[in-house]
Motif scaffolding. Structure first.
Motif, PDB file in Angstrom:
ATOM      1  N   ALA A   4       0.857  -1.325   0.016  1.00  0.00           N
ATOM      2  CA  ALA A   4      -0.156  -0.035   0.015  1.00  0.00           C
ATOM      3  C   ALA A   4       1.011   1.138   0.105  1.00  0.00           C
ATOM      4  O   ALA A   4       1.807   1.350   0.825  1.00  0.00           O
ATOM      5  CB  ALA A   4      -0.795  -0.131   1.161  1.00  0.00           C
ATOM      6  N   GLY A   5       0.653   2.186  -0.879  1.00  0.00           N
ATOM      7  CA  GLY A   5       1.558   3.414  -1.144  1.00  0.00           C
ATOM      8  C   GLY A   5       2.735   2.826  -1.925  1.00  0.00           C
ATOM      9  O   GLY A   5       4.072   3.062  -1.337  1.00  0.00           O
ATOM     10  N   ALA A   6       2.904   1.905  -2.851  1.00  0.00           N
ATOM     11  CA  ALA A   6       3.701   1.264  -3.396  1.00  0.00           C
ATOM     12  C   ALA A   6       4.795   2.180  -3.876  1.00  0.00           C
ATOM     13  O   ALA A   6       5.947   1.625  -4.319  1.00  0.00           O
ATOM     14  CB  ALA A   6       3.104   0.179  -4.475  1.00  0.00           C
ATOM     15  N   ARG A  10       9.758  -0.611  -5.095  1.00  0.00           N
ATOM     16  CA  ARG A  10      11.115  -1.113  -4.623  1.00  0.00           C
ATOM     17  C   ARG A  10      10.930  -2.137  -3.657  1.00  0.00           C
ATOM     18  O   ARG A  10      11.488  -3.186  -3.580  1.00  0.00           O
ATOM     19  CB  ARG A  10      11.799   0.009  -3.763  1.00  0.00           C
ATOM     20  N   VAL A  11       9.865  -2.141  -2.706  1.00  0.00           N
ATOM     21  CA  VAL A  11       9.634  -3.159  -1.760  1.00  0.00           C
ATOM     22  C   VAL A  11       9.002  -4.164  -2.208  1.00  0.00           C
ATOM     23  O   VAL A  11       9.548  -5.363  -1.959  1.00  0.00           O
ATOM     24  CB  VAL A  11       8.631  -2.366  -0.490  1.00  0.00           C
ATOM     25  N   THR A  12       8.319  -3.895  -3.262  1.00  0.00           N
ATOM     26  CA  THR A  12       7.774  -5.376  -3.888  1.00  0.00           C
ATOM     27  C   THR A  12       8.679  -6.196  -4.681  1.00  0.00           C
ATOM     28  O   THR A  12       8.930  -7.239  -4.489  1.00  0.00           O
ATOM     29  CB  THR A  12       6.589  -4.834  -4.996  1.00  0.00           C
ATOM     30  N   GLY A  31       1.476   8.190 -12.226  1.00  0.00           N
ATOM     31  CA  GLY A  31       2.661   8.205 -12.854  1.00  0.00           C
ATOM     32  C   GLY A  31       3.532   7.176 -12.202  1.00  0.00           C
ATOM     33  O   GLY A  31       4.196   6.505 -12.793  1.00  0.00           O
ATOM     34  N   TRP A  32       3.267   7.048 -10.710  1.00  0.00           N
ATOM     35  CA  TRP A  32       4.345   6.033 -10.226  1.00  0.00           C
ATOM     36  C   TRP A  32       3.809   4.732 -10.241  1.00  0.00           C
ATOM     37  O   TRP A  32       4.479   3.827 -10.547  1.00  0.00           O
ATOM     38  CB  TRP A  32       4.199   6.434  -8.379  1.00  0.00           C
TER      39      TRP A  32
END
Length: 101
Positions: A4-6, A10-12, A31-32
């Motif tokens: 959430a709030g990816a 990077r974390v994924t 965009g992100w």
């Protein structure tokens, strides 16, 4: 798992996809969200679902996240009101799979 709030993912990429077969990336900024597909690469992105939504607006009855093992929240709750943060955490907690044994 839900990231959430990816952001760009990077974390994924570096943590969640090493431990989970599928990750839902939730990002409010389109965009992100688009950049995350490129950042992850075609093979990793194929194991993900991408949701462009604010976390407090996620539909708790959504078919794409009916059961999850983990919710990763980093740098997101600070942008919510207290009431929205509590409701969001309750909605996400309701999706978690109960593990026993």
């Amino acid at each position: 798992a839900i990231d959430a709030g990816a952001g760009v993912g990077r974390v994924t990429k570096h943590i969640l996809l090493k431990r989970y077969d599928c990750v839902q990336l939730v990002e409010a900024d389109s965009g992100w969200s688009k950049r995350s597909k490129t950042y992850l690469g075609r093979k990793r992105a194929a194991r993900c679902t991408f949701t462009c939504s604010r976390i407090e607006e996620l539909d708790q009855d959504s078919d794409d996240t009916t059961s999850i093992d983990l919710v990763w929240l980093q740098w997101t709750l600070q942008y919510l009101t207290d009431a929205d943060a509590v409701e969001t955490l309750q909605n996400l907690a309701a999706r978690l799979i109960l593990r026993t044994g």
